[in-house]
Design a protein around this motif. Sequence first.
Motif, PDB file in Angstrom:
ATOM      1  N   ASP A 148       0.497  -1.434  -0.161  1.00 50.75           N
ATOM      2  CA  ASP A 148      -0.196   0.192   0.585  1.00 50.75           C
ATOM      3  C   ASP A 148       1.159   0.923  -0.280  1.00 50.75           C
ATOM      4  O   ASP A 148       0.733   2.425   0.096  1.00 50.75           O
ATOM      5  CB  ASP A 148      -0.921   0.105   1.382  1.00 50.75           C
ATOM      6  CG  ASP A 148      -2.470   0.006   0.727  1.00 50.75           C
ATOM      7  OD1 ASP A 148      -2.372  -0.755  -0.352  1.00 50.75           O
ATOM      8  OD2 ASP A 148      -3.211  -0.994   1.075  1.00 50.75           O
ATOM      9  N   LYS A 149       1.997   0.964  -0.325  1.00 47.68           N
ATOM     10  CA  LYS A 149       3.195   2.136  -0.716  1.00 47.68           C
ATOM     11  C   LYS A 149       3.175   2.366  -1.618  1.00 47.68           C
ATOM     12  O   LYS A 149       3.467   1.539  -2.413  1.00 47.68           O
ATOM     13  CB  LYS A 149       4.294   2.002   0.466  1.00 47.68           C
ATOM     14  CG  LYS A 149       4.091   1.809   1.789  1.00 47.68           C
ATOM     15  CD  LYS A 149       5.313   2.058   2.587  1.00 47.68           C
ATOM     16  CE  LYS A 149       4.699   1.861   4.137  1.00 47.68           C
ATOM     17  NZ  LYS A 149       6.119   1.368   5.056  1.00 47.68           N
ATOM     18  N   PRO A 150       3.670   3.881  -2.432  1.00 43.28           N
ATOM     19  CA  PRO A 150       4.251   3.494  -3.812  1.00 43.28           C
ATOM     20  C   PRO A 150       5.847   3.499  -3.674  1.00 43.28           C
ATOM     21  O   PRO A 150       6.529   3.461  -3.106  1.00 43.28           O
ATOM     22  CB  PRO A 150       3.856   5.308  -4.008  1.00 43.28           C
ATOM     23  CG  PRO A 150       3.599   6.025  -3.333  1.00 43.28           C
ATOM     24  CD  PRO A 150       2.271   4.338  -2.104  1.00 43.28           C
ATOM     25  N   PHE A 151       5.518   2.252  -5.088  1.00 46.59           N
ATOM     26  CA  PHE A 151       6.885   1.999  -5.360  1.00 46.59           C
ATOM     27  C   PHE A 151       7.248   1.728  -6.547  1.00 46.59           C
ATOM     28  O   PHE A 151       6.965   1.689  -7.886  1.00 46.59           O
ATOM     29  CB  PHE A 151       6.105   0.111  -5.168  1.00 46.59           C
ATOM     30  CG  PHE A 151       7.619  -1.008  -5.253  1.00 46.59           C
ATOM     31  CD1 PHE A 151       8.279  -0.986  -4.667  1.00 46.59           C
ATOM     32  CD2 PHE A 151       7.849  -1.189  -6.496  1.00 46.59           C
ATOM     33  CE1 PHE A 151       9.188  -1.914  -4.227  1.00 46.59           C
ATOM     34  CE2 PHE A 151       8.953  -2.050  -6.413  1.00 46.59           C
ATOM     35  CZ  PHE A 151       9.776  -3.220  -5.349  1.00 46.59           C
ATOM     36  N   LEU A 152       8.559   2.189  -6.908  1.00 46.20           N
ATOM     37  CA  LEU A 152       9.089   1.834  -8.013  1.00 46.20           C
ATOM     38  C   LEU A 152      10.252   1.009  -8.795  1.00 46.20           C
ATOM     39  O   LEU A 152      10.866   0.744  -7.724  1.00 46.20           O
ATOM     40  CB  LEU A 152       9.916   3.497  -8.621  1.00 46.20           C
ATOM     41  CG  LEU A 152       9.284   4.701  -8.795  1.00 46.20           C
ATOM     42  CD1 LEU A 152      10.250   6.423  -9.172  1.00 46.20           C
ATOM     43  CD2 LEU A 152       8.577   5.243 -10.280  1.00 46.20           C
ATOM     44  N   VAL A 158      17.198   7.568  -7.075  1.00 41.42           N
ATOM     45  CA  VAL A 158      16.328   7.551  -7.715  1.00 41.42           C
ATOM     46  C   VAL A 158      15.491   6.485  -6.711  1.00 41.42           C
ATOM     47  O   VAL A 158      14.273   7.158  -5.816  1.00 41.42           O
ATOM     48  CB  VAL A 158      15.705   6.874  -9.520  1.00 41.42           C
ATOM     49  CG1 VAL A 158      14.174   6.161  -9.491  1.00 41.42           C
ATOM     50  CG2 VAL A 158      16.055   7.631 -10.334  1.00 41.42           C
ATOM     51  N   ALA A 159      15.985   5.739  -5.809  1.00 41.10           N
ATOM     52  CA  ALA A 159      15.407   4.960  -4.638  1.00 41.10           C
ATOM     53  C   ALA A 159      15.280   5.904  -3.892  1.00 41.10           C
ATOM     54  O   ALA A 159      14.405   5.942  -2.745  1.00 41.10           O
ATOM     55  CB  ALA A 159      16.431   3.708  -4.361  1.00 41.10           C
ATOM     56  N   ALA A 160      16.521   6.799  -3.412  1.00 43.09           N
ATOM     57  CA  ALA A 160      16.345   7.313  -2.195  1.00 43.09           C
ATOM     58  C   ALA A 160      15.461   8.805  -2.780  1.00 43.09           C
ATOM     59  O   ALA A 160      14.912   9.230  -1.209  1.00 43.09           O
ATOM     60  CB  ALA A 160      17.807   8.155  -2.376  1.00 43.09           C
ATOM     61  N   ALA A 161      14.853   8.550  -2.896  1.00 44.34           N
ATOM     62  CA  ALA A 161      13.276  10.136  -3.902  1.00 44.34           C
ATOM     63  C   ALA A 161      12.154   9.345  -4.369  1.00 44.34           C
ATOM     64  O   ALA A 161      11.375   9.943  -3.650  1.00 44.34           O
ATOM     65  CB  ALA A 161      14.053  10.816  -5.032  1.00 44.34           C
ATOM     66  N   THR A 162      12.235   7.851  -3.828  1.00 42.13           N
ATOM     67  CA  THR A 162      11.016   7.266  -4.342  1.00 42.13           C
ATOM     68  C   THR A 162       9.514   7.689  -4.076  1.00 42.13           C
ATOM     69  O   THR A 162       8.755   8.874  -4.390  1.00 42.13           O
ATOM     70  CB  THR A 162      10.960   6.041  -4.847  1.00 42.13           C
ATOM     71  OG1 THR A 162      11.902   5.574  -5.453  1.00 42.13           O
ATOM     72  CG2 THR A 162       9.491   5.336  -4.415  1.00 42.13           C
ATOM     73  N   PRO A 163       9.759   7.847  -2.561  1.00 42.43           N
ATOM     74  CA  PRO A 163       7.980   8.672  -2.249  1.00 42.43           C
ATOM     75  C   PRO A 163       7.825  10.064  -2.460  1.00 42.43           C
ATOM     76  O   PRO A 163       6.910  10.303  -2.386  1.00 42.43           O
ATOM     77  CB  PRO A 163       8.698   8.223  -0.260  1.00 42.43           C
ATOM     78  CG  PRO A 163       9.388   7.483  -0.565  1.00 42.43           C
ATOM     79  CD  PRO A 163      10.342   7.409  -1.137  1.00 42.43           C
ATOM     80  N   LEU A 164       9.085  10.990  -2.407  1.00 41.34           N
ATOM     81  CA  LEU A 164       9.135  12.317  -2.758  1.00 41.34           C
ATOM     82  C   LEU A 164       8.426  12.303  -4.305  1.00 41.34           C
ATOM     83  O   LEU A 164       7.587  13.486  -4.689  1.00 41.34           O
ATOM     84  CB  LEU A 164      10.136  12.855  -2.283  1.00 41.34           C
ATOM     85  CG  LEU A 164      10.548  13.952  -1.221  1.00 41.34           C
ATOM     86  CD1 LEU A 164      11.971  14.531  -1.353  1.00 41.34           C
ATOM     87  CD2 LEU A 164       9.531  14.601  -0.667  1.00 41.34           C
ATOM     88  N   LEU A 165       8.882  11.397  -5.270  1.00 41.41           N
ATOM     89  CA  LEU A 165       8.384  11.214  -6.582  1.00 41.41           C
ATOM     90  C   LEU A 165       7.365  11.436  -6.849  1.00 41.41           C
ATOM     91  O   LEU A 165       5.931  11.590  -7.217  1.00 41.41           O
ATOM     92  CB  LEU A 165       9.733  10.816  -7.430  1.00 41.41           C
ATOM     93  CG  LEU A 165      11.048  10.543  -7.785  1.00 41.41           C
ATOM     94  CD1 LEU A 165      11.389   9.808  -8.099  1.00 41.41           C
ATOM     95  CD2 LEU A 165      11.035  12.243  -8.461  1.00 41.41           C
ATOM     96  N   ALA A 166       6.871  10.419  -6.007  1.00 41.40           N
ATOM     97  CA  ALA A 166       5.268   9.360  -5.977  1.00 41.40           C
ATOM     98  C   ALA A 166       4.483  10.739  -5.136  1.00 41.40           C
ATOM     99  O   ALA A 166       3.490  10.982  -6.366  1.00 41.40           O
ATOM    100  CB  ALA A 166       5.558   8.292  -5.044  1.00 41.40           C
TER     101      ALA A 166
END
Length: 528
Positions: A37-41, A387-395
């Motif tokens: 239930d969390k954004p996942f790239l 990209v992994a370090a920013a994933t929640p913000l990118l979401a």
Amino acid sequence: MDSKVMVALLLATVSLAAAPMPRLAKDKGGFQFLVDDKPFLILGIQTGNSSGFPKELEKTWPLAKRIHVNTVEIPIQWQAVEPVEGRFDFAIVDGLVAGARANGLRLILAWFGGFKNGAMHFAPAWVKENVQKYPRMIDQTGSPIRALATHVEATQAADARGFAAFMRHLKEIDGEQHTVIAVQVENEAGVLGTDRDHSESANKLFAQAAPAEAIKALGKTGSGTWNEVFGAYGSETFAAYYQAKYLQRVAEAGKREFPLPMFLNVWSDIQDGFYEPGFSHPSGGATTRMLPLYKALVPSIDWISPDIYKQSYVQYVEEATPYSRPDNPLLIPETGRDLGFCRRMFYALGDLKGIGVSVFGVEGSAEGDTGAVPENLRDLSATYRVVAAATPLLAEAKKYGQLRSFVEETGIATLVGDFGAYESMAQFGPSHWGYGGARAAGTPKTTGRVLIGQVGPEEFVIAGFDTTVNFRPKFGSAAPRADFVSAEEGAYENGVWKARRQLSGDEIFFGLRLPGAGTVVRVKLMKY
């Protein structure tokens, strides 16, 4: 290890509370892929076609972690799990799931059933050898080719039964933990070597009126034979119709057992040279021309994804864009690994609103876990790390509807983006002042790339490499200038933002400078 023991161990690792099913969600900024239930790239690698065996993966798990991969895509060969008709052995699947769990990685498992690269390489021997029951397609010369006829009931049923058994077993061992987050159905389906099946039974179908559902899906009117309705594309449309029906039969059977997200991957029709279905690309696949037909006929498939190996950024974007649509999120399940491809990933994840990328053919070396990142994977490792370090913000930026790509290309060293109340400018390499203001000269190795996303009225996330970023209020605003209130460099770790330092002075005076090693910065702006 005994397969029963392996299953018992997998079941024993199931948590007391079942994890939510991976799923797609949609907001005004496009699709989000949710895991737990969390954004996942999806930042993935895919193993070679014949490497989907637990022993082979022992060398790859540690490499995947070193290069900041979160998902490994692995083929499941029909011939390996059903070597004798009706007898299944899923020890391979058990070993792969156990290996991924032990290493904290997610899996995408790819069902290599009746179709792989427009052929039947991974069908079991009992299918390949029984040409009476499981006939092959016939080409224009009357010769059989290495592709299974898609309209044959026995072939559809056999592939669907095998896939259903696989999904049933996957639910048994992973139905609550969801180490496997998605399943690819077949691989680059279609046929190479002919535009369609020219067997006697297929020719009879081709001579009949084209089905109304195919005519409607492709925006045609009237009625008639395939050639009368679709003209020069009659044979390819016929091939696509029966291929789509075959894939729906397989996917539907699996989804009844375990409704994980499922997708198709595609060998696109955007190719160099002349357009010739069955030769320039597999005829009958979910290509850009046939995509509307597939979206209408394959409801059990959640999305359709292009494999892209184009070196030109223009062709890369041209091939990816048709698969980023209101009813289809963009995932690129196969692409290259070098710096050029790493730059192009930023187009996919930003402007094209992608849910992930995956690099084909990445495997551990014979030396195993040496602790070093191979030189040919360093750009990929750095890209995935940032990209992994920013994933929640990118979401959050995607949800806000404001996520943009800025990528340096030969002769393109300055790019401007519109964020409504603000404009951003990304420049690559040193700047030289002259008529018209500062001109960026480009970086020595064309390494500049950045994702800029707006996460609040005055707040932005900036993630990238070798870029200087400036902002100003939208042209014509009452307040003509913008400045950084704060610029916090850091990373998300286990879902929590951890600041490393505040940037000021030289790091922001001429614009926010992102180093060649790459970083993530959260900024707050003000107008004055």
